[in-house]
Scaffold this motif. Structure first.
Motif, PDB file in Angstrom:
ATOM      1  N   ILE A  92       0.823  -1.209   0.000  1.00 38.35           N
ATOM      2  CA  ILE A  92       0.000   0.000   0.000  1.00 38.35           C
ATOM      3  C   ILE A  92       0.853   1.253   0.000  1.00 38.35           C
ATOM      4  N   PHE A  93       0.520   2.160  -0.903  1.00 37.32           N
ATOM      5  CA  PHE A  93       1.027   3.530  -0.859  1.00 37.32           C
ATOM      6  C   PHE A  93      -0.196   4.404  -0.614  1.00 37.32           C
ATOM      7  N   CYS A  94      -0.182   5.173   0.480  1.00 41.49           N
ATOM      8  CA  CYS A  94      -1.355   5.969   0.845  1.00 41.49           C
ATOM      9  C   CYS A  94      -0.994   7.436   0.963  1.00 41.49           C
ATOM     10  N   GLU A  95      -1.812   8.276   0.368  1.00 42.65           N
ATOM     11  CA  GLU A  95      -1.617   9.710   0.510  1.00 42.65           C
ATOM     12  C   GLU A  95      -1.866  10.127   1.961  1.00 42.65           C
ATOM     13  N   LYS A  96      -1.290  11.257   2.323  1.00 46.14           N
ATOM     14  CA  LYS A  96      -1.472  11.802   3.673  1.00 46.14           C
ATOM     15  C   LYS A  96      -2.812  12.534   3.764  1.00 46.14           C
ATOM     16  N   PRO A  97      -3.353  12.684   4.981  1.00 42.24           N
ATOM     17  CA  PRO A  97      -3.019  11.918   6.181  1.00 42.24           C
ATOM     18  C   PRO A  97      -3.700  10.556   6.143  1.00 42.24           C
ATOM     19  N   ILE A  98      -3.242   9.661   6.997  1.00 43.27           N
ATOM     20  CA  ILE A  98      -3.876   8.342   7.035  1.00 43.27           C
ATOM     21  C   ILE A  98      -5.334   8.479   7.462  1.00 43.27           C
ATOM     22  N   ASP A  99      -5.554   9.288   8.495  1.00 48.81           N
ATOM     23  CA  ASP A  99      -6.909   9.521   9.000  1.00 48.81           C
ATOM     24  C   ASP A  99      -6.823  10.672   9.994  1.00 48.81           C
ATOM     25  N   TYR A 100      -7.982  11.131  10.484  1.00 44.61           N
ATOM     26  CA  TYR A 100      -8.025  12.169  11.504  1.00 44.61           C
ATOM     27  C   TYR A 100      -8.143  11.584  12.908  1.00 44.61           C
ATOM     28  N   SER A 101      -8.276  10.260  12.995  1.00 45.12           N
ATOM     29  CA  SER A 101      -8.477   9.570  14.268  1.00 45.12           C
ATOM     30  C   SER A 101      -7.307   8.639  14.539  1.00 45.12           C
ATOM     31  N   LEU A 102      -6.695   8.748  15.721  1.00 45.34           N
ATOM     32  CA  LEU A 102      -5.571   7.874  16.058  1.00 45.34           C
ATOM     33  C   LEU A 102      -6.015   6.423  16.199  1.00 45.34           C
ATOM     34  N   GLU A 162     -15.650  24.487  -0.159  1.00 48.40           N
ATOM     35  CA  GLU A 162     -16.205  23.137  -0.011  1.00 48.40           C
ATOM     36  C   GLU A 162     -15.122  22.140   0.359  1.00 48.40           C
ATOM     37  N   TYR A 163     -13.917  22.343  -0.148  1.00 52.80           N
ATOM     38  CA  TYR A 163     -12.804  21.478   0.227  1.00 52.80           C
ATOM     39  C   TYR A 163     -12.390  21.740   1.673  1.00 52.80           C
ATOM     40  N   VAL A 164     -12.319  23.011   2.055  1.00 53.36           N
ATOM     41  CA  VAL A 164     -11.928  23.365   3.420  1.00 53.36           C
ATOM     42  C   VAL A 164     -12.824  22.660   4.432  1.00 53.36           C
ATOM     43  N   LYS A 165     -14.126  22.596   4.132  1.00 54.51           N
ATOM     44  CA  LYS A 165     -15.090  22.022   5.068  1.00 54.51           C
ATOM     45  C   LYS A 165     -14.855  20.541   5.337  1.00 54.51           C
ATOM     46  N   VAL A 166     -14.232  19.840   4.399  1.00 55.74           N
ATOM     47  CA  VAL A 166     -14.016  18.394   4.565  1.00 55.74           C
ATOM     48  C   VAL A 166     -12.543  18.031   4.693  1.00 55.74           C
ATOM     49  N   SER A 167     -11.670  19.034   4.784  1.00 50.00           N
ATOM     50  CA  SER A 167     -10.224  18.791   4.753  1.00 50.00           C
ATOM     51  C   SER A 167      -9.645  18.378   6.095  1.00 50.00           C
ATOM     52  N   GLY A 168     -10.423  18.576   7.177  1.00 48.81           N
ATOM     53  CA  GLY A 168      -9.887  18.325   8.499  1.00 48.81           C
ATOM     54  C   GLY A 168      -9.246  19.558   9.108  1.00 48.81           C
ATOM     55  N   GLY A 169      -9.102  20.611   8.305  1.00 51.62           N
ATOM     56  CA  GLY A 169      -8.483  21.841   8.800  1.00 51.62           C
ATOM     57  C   GLY A 169      -7.061  21.997   8.300  1.00 51.62           C
ATOM     58  N   MET A 170      -6.557  23.218   8.378  1.00 52.10           N
ATOM     59  CA  MET A 170      -5.254  23.534   7.813  1.00 52.10           C
ATOM     60  C   MET A 170      -4.122  22.686   8.396  1.00 52.10           C
ATOM     61  N   PHE A 171      -4.168  22.434   9.706  1.00 53.74           N
ATOM     62  CA  PHE A 171      -3.087  21.672  10.324  1.00 53.74           C
ATOM     63  C   PHE A 171      -3.016  20.240   9.783  1.00 53.74           C
ATOM     64  N   PHE A 172      -4.169  19.645   9.456  1.00 49.85           N
ATOM     65  CA  PHE A 172      -4.211  18.271   8.955  1.00 49.85           C
ATOM     66  C   PHE A 172      -3.997  18.196   7.439  1.00 49.85           C
ATOM     67  N   ASP A 173      -4.349  19.250   6.746  1.00 55.48           N
ATOM     68  CA  ASP A 173      -4.301  19.232   5.288  1.00 55.48           C
ATOM     69  C   ASP A 173      -3.019  19.853   4.738  1.00 55.48           C
ATOM     70  N   MET A 174      -2.612  20.987   5.282  1.00 58.78           N
ATOM     71  CA  MET A 174      -1.473  21.749   4.751  1.00 58.78           C
ATOM     72  C   MET A 174      -0.236  21.611   5.640  1.00 58.78           C
ATOM     73  N   THR A 175      -0.388  21.972   6.914  1.00 61.70           N
ATOM     74  CA  THR A 175       0.757  21.990   7.821  1.00 61.70           C
ATOM     75  C   THR A 175       1.306  20.596   8.069  1.00 61.70           C
ATOM     76  N   ILE A 176       0.510  19.579   7.824  1.00 68.43           N
ATOM     77  CA  ILE A 176       0.969  18.217   8.103  1.00 68.43           C
ATOM     78  C   ILE A 176       2.253  17.892   7.343  1.00 68.43           C
ATOM     79  N   HIS A 177       2.403  18.467   6.140  1.00 67.22           N
ATOM     80  CA  HIS A 177       3.653  18.295   5.401  1.00 67.22           C
ATOM     81  C   HIS A 177       4.825  18.920   6.163  1.00 67.22           C
ATOM     82  N   ASP A 178       4.579  20.049   6.793  1.00 63.61           N
ATOM     83  CA  ASP A 178       5.634  20.747   7.523  1.00 63.61           C
ATOM     84  C   ASP A 178       5.963  20.039   8.832  1.00 63.61           C
ATOM     85  N   PHE A 179       4.946  19.469   9.472  1.00 68.19           N
ATOM     86  CA  PHE A 179       5.218  18.652  10.654  1.00 68.19           C
ATOM     87  C   PHE A 179       6.135  17.482  10.279  1.00 68.19           C
ATOM     88  N   ASP A 180       5.842  16.841   9.151  1.00 65.62           N
ATOM     89  CA  ASP A 180       6.700  15.741   8.709  1.00 65.62           C
ATOM     90  C   ASP A 180       8.099  16.237   8.374  1.00 65.62           C
TER      91      ASP A 180
END
Length: 337
Positions: A92-102, A162-180
């Motif tokens: 499996i190759f999966c795009e980020k994030p895996i999910d919003y729930s640990l 419409e994308y923002v509403k389902v993206s999980g928020g900036m930290f999960f959608d955009m900043t997650i690359h920077d966290f990595d």
């Protein structure tokens, strides 16, 4: 040998990956495209030779010819598809994030471990030659002991509401690359995170419950201090810069441009704008990450970005979100429980 792929998701990132698998990735073959929108799946499959399309991804999992699946569907589908693919014996190759729930992430990682298949997460920026050179400078001791990492990541324009509403928020959608990227460069784990943010680009983003501007300060276990500077709109284009300051010097990267021309006149000195967005800026990194995934499968070696590498930035995103809500630093242990 060849690794045969099925791609799930025919949206923007799915189209990029499908095209790379079919035309640019060594020892790879594209067999399937799946999307809940069959018209989109058909249109993408038609671009390639003898690639099948379906609106039911389980047909891919049932195909014994398929060695690996690439998940580029909506984030809420990722964890369940990982579990089903692992149980079907597919890598499996999966795009980020895996999910919003640990808990859902942990269930997916457990399924991968039980099935003894490989899972790589799509943090493509690790495969950018500039970021790799920064990490190399750190690992080789070229700048001494790292003290500070500063990451600038600003998009040229915000995504549709419409994308923002389902993206999980900036930290999960955009900043997650920077966290990595922070983990990649420091070689360590975040211990404490303080985030502040606001709505300075588009009031509709705030109305959707999200931020469009943020600064994050983090302390890592090895003592390195990391700052992340995010904005959903940089009017001059995609702003992607990194600096690491150490006891013996510093290493930094600049934005990439379509050309190296500088214009000089009596009115001033200037150049064209940076590459506009991630499709152009990180084009080669998308190819490299799949080349390395494919080669890891063929050589039976670990993948370069593991499931745990995918989990850690989600924890960091949760801590950043909690920090904004509580207006205080948040220890990562508060998220892990």
């Amino acid at each position: 040998m060849t690794i045969r792929f099925g791609v799930i998701g025919a949206g923007r990132i799915g189209r990029i990956h499908a095209d790379n698998i079919a035309t640019r990735v060594r020892n790879a073959e594209l067999l399937w495209i799946a999307d809940i929108n069959l018209t989109a799946a058909d249109a993408l499959a038609a671009r390639f030779h003898e690639v099948s399309a379906t609106d039911e991804y389980k047909r891919i999992l049932d195909d014994p010819r398929v060695d690996a699946i690439l998940i580029a569907s909506a984030t809420p589908t990722h964890a369940d598809i990982i579990v089903e693919a692992a149980e079907a014996g597919k890598h499996i190759f999966c795009e980020k994030p895996i999910d919003y729930s640990l808990s859902r992430i942990d269930r997916a990682l457990h399924a991968v471990e039980n099935a003894d298949v490989r899972l790589q997460i799509g943090f493509n920026r690790r495969f950018d030659s500039n970021h790799r050179r920064v990490r190399q400078a750190i690992m080789n001791g070229e700048i001494g002991d790292p003290h500070r990492v500063h990451i600038i990541s600003r998009d040229p324009s915000p995504p549709p509401i419409e994308y923002v509403k389902v993206s999980g928020g900036m930290f999960f959608d955009m900043t997650i690359h920077d966290f990595d990227m922070a983990r990649f460069l420091t070689g360590s784990e975040a211990e404490e995170i303080f985030a502040v943010g606001g709505v300075m680009v588009d009031p509709a983003i705030g109305e959707a419950g999200d931020l469009d501007t943020a600064v994050i300060v983090m302390r890592f276990a090895n003592g390195v201090l990391v700052t992340i500077d995010n904005s959903r709109r940089a009017v001059y284009g995609y702003d992607q810069r990194v600096e690491v300051f150490g006891s013996g010097g510093s290493v930094y990267t600049e934005n990439l441009y379509a050309n190296q021309a500088h214009i000089q006149t009596t009115q001033g000195v200037w150049r064209d704008l940076p590459l506009h967005f991630f499709l152009e800026r990180y084009e080669n990194s998308f190819i490299t990450e799949l080349n390395e995934f494919t080669q890891a499968l063929l050589s039976d070696t670990p993948v370069p970005v593991s499931g745990l590498d995918g989990r850690a930035p989600v924890v960091m995103a949760m801590a950043a979100k909690k920090s904004v809500e509580l207006n205080r630093p948040v220890k990562v242990t508060e998220i892990e429980g």
